[in-house]
Design a protein around this motif. Structure first.
Motif: not given
Length: 204
Positions: A107-119
């Motif tokens: 989860w911590a790594r996903l939250r740093r991905v811009l596409v995931f943050k936009a999602l």
């Protein structure tokens, strides 16, 4: 697995409850209140009436704990079955447990991905729409008389403006409901919705 359980155990109420609550618990986002529109679409009126759902939600909100506990009420509403209530509340919590075990490490790594943050921002916008939908549902099912609308406004003001704790607000709503009732003070008992639909004034 959920689809298979529906096919194999089509007439089994335990499988029916499990499949729906597990699926709802799997798609919860932006707060647990977002499950309410999904619960109403899945269980009202096939499993319980809109009035029964409103009563169960009120009981859940008045008691300590998560709003997910309304699942136990849904499970037990048919015949008071404790096993069905336990299965229902377990089913809706089970996906969260799976996520804790499997999802937290990444989860911590996903939250740093811009596409995931936009999602996530888009998901939050959908959650706001869900909250609006459940507000409309609760309004239609709970506000029957002008006195109901008056109690709503008073309690909403207590929470939003004065930040009074929930138990006091609930106790106030109960007291006002008793006092305004037609058998006590008989205040504002005319139908709220029908008067506004017909464009007529409400006689207090």
């Amino acid at each position: 697995g959920i689809v298979l359980s529906n096919l194999v155990f089509e007439d089994n109420s335990y499988a029916w409850i499990f499949s729906r609550l597990f699926r709802i618990g799997s798609v919860v986002f932006s707060g647990e209140e977002t499950v309410l529109p999904m619960l109403t679409s899945e269980f009202v009126p096939d499993w319980l009436s809109a009035e029964q759902f409103s009563h169960g939600l009120a009981l859940t909100q008045a008691a300590p704990g998560s709003i997910f506990n309304v699942a136990a009420y849904i499970g037990a509403i048919q015949d008071g079955s404790i096993p069905m209530a336990l299965l229902a509340v377990t089913s809706i919590y089970l996906p969260s447990l799976f996520f804790l075990i499997a999802g937290i490490p990444i989860w911590a790594r996903l939250r740093r991905v811009l596409v995931f943050k936009a999602l996530l921002q888009g998901v939050n916008a959908v959650a706001i729409g869900f909250m609006g939908a459940i507000c409309v549902f609760l309004w239609e099912e709970s506000i029957e008389r002008a006195s109901d609308a008056m109690i709503l406004v008073i309690c909403l003001s207590m929470v939003a403006y004065y930040q009074i704790s929930a138990p006091i607000v609930i106790a106030t709503a109960i007291l006002l409901g008793i006092l305004l009732n037609e058998e006590v003070l008989n205040v504002a008992q005319k139908s709220y919705n029908s008067d506004f639909v017909n464009g007529t004034a409400i006689d207090f």
